[in-house]
Design an enzyme around this catalytic site. Structure first.
Site, short mmCIF file in Angstrom:
data_model
loop_
_atom_site.label_atom_id
_atom_site.label_comp_id
_atom_site.label_asym_id
_atom_site.label_seq_id
_atom_site.Cartn_x
_atom_site.Cartn_y
_atom_site.Cartn_z
N ASN A 206 -2.50 26.94 1.30
CA ASN A 206 -2.75 27.34 -0.08
C ASN A 206 -3.87 28.38 -0.19
O ASN A 206 -4.57 28.47 -1.20
CB ASN A 206 -3.08 26.12 -0.95
CG ASN A 206 -1.94 25.13 -1.00
OD1 ASN A 206 -0.79 25.51 -1.22
ND2 ASN A 206 -2.24 23.86 -0.76
N ARG A 207 -4.03 29.15 0.86
CA ARG A 207 -5.04 30.21 0.93
C ARG A 207 -6.48 29.66 0.85
O ARG A 207 -7.41 30.39 0.53
CB ARG A 207 -4.83 31.26 -0.18
CG ARG A 207 -3.53 32.06 -0.02
CD ARG A 207 -3.53 32.80 1.30
NE ARG A 207 -2.38 33.67 1.50
CZ ARG A 207 -1.31 33.34 2.21
NH1 ARG A 207 -1.23 32.15 2.76
NH2 ARG A 207 -0.33 34.19 2.39
N LEU A 208 -6.63 28.37 1.13
CA LEU A 208 -7.96 27.78 1.19
C LEU A 208 -8.48 27.86 2.63
O LEU A 208 -8.61 26.87 3.34
CB LEU A 208 -7.92 26.34 0.69
CG LEU A 208 -7.47 26.18 -0.77
CD1 LEU A 208 -7.45 24.72 -1.18
CD2 LEU A 208 -8.38 26.98 -1.71
#
Length: 231
Positions: A206-208
């Site tokens: 999640n692009r974290l």
């Protein structure tokens, strides 16, 4: 509407078609990175990650992007090969090259390792300094003959009329030095980038993404401060 009144249609080169690449996505799921599972010393952390990049048999794991700034203040990048790391990152080049001219004016540079199959990046900011001539000579003599001749042949970053010019000079020097050792060129040698900031990036879902940054302690230049950055 007359021909004269019709709005002009802008012409575009055929190659400038434009492409929307928003659909190019992938999830990063290979692992996490936090303050507790990274070394207190970024050079030891780099050693661990570099060994893992080698074990994964990545193509040219020692390839790194070097960024310098030219006389006009314009940043420039190119890929060079890391040849040694100790308290810094060592690479070699022609002292007449554009990168060498840039570093002579401004020794503040950046390095970037991009290990995409491992979903990892390493970003380094620091100061570039020439290594001792003896160290450069030692590496030069370890290179294959063709690479030694290549250092003599290329006036790196200068304009040339054709590749045939290089091939002709290569053949001439190969004949010239065929009866003895190829001498060390005094216009060629190494630089060591001594890091001030190092960041280790691990892709996250999640692009974290995980980003652990090290900065030299302003109170003790032998120590490092470690912190997490937002992705």
């Amino acid at each position: 509407m007359s021909e004269q009144e019709k709005p002009r249609q802008e012409s575009h080169p055929e190659c400038a078609t434009g492409q929307d690449l928003g659909h190019l996505r992938r999830r990063y799921l290979q692992g996490g990175l936090d303050e507790d599972n990274t070394d207190v010393d970024p050079m030891r952390q780099f050693e661990t990650w570099f060994a893992q990049a080698q074990e994964a048999e990545l193509l040219e794991p020692n390839a790194m992007v070097l960024a310098t700034v030219n006389e006009a203040g314009m940043p420039t990048t190119r890929t060079v090969l890391l040849k040694k790391f100790d308290h810094g990152f060592v690479f070699f080049t022609n002292y007449g090259s554009q990168k060498a001219k840039d570093m002579a004016r401004n020794d503040q540079v950046a390095l970037h390792f991009n290990w995409l199959p491992l979903e990892r990046q390493v970003k380094i900011q620091g100061r570039a300094e020439k290594i001792p001539t003896k160290e450069s000579m030692s590496y030069f003599t370890s290179r294959p003959e063709g690479s030694q001749l290549g250092a003599w042949v290329s006036a790196q970053s200068e304009v040339i009329s054709s590749k045939e010019v290089l091939l002709s000079e290569f053949a001439r020097l190969k004949d010239k030095f065929k009866r003895g050792k190829i001498p060390f060129p005094d216009f060629w040698g190494g630089y060591r980038v001594v890091p001030e900031v190092m960041e280790f990036w691990q892709g996250g879902d999640n692009r974290l993404h995980d980003r652990i940054e090290y900065r030299r302690d302003p109170k003790n230049d032998q120590a490092w401060l470690k912190q997490r950055l937002a992705p």
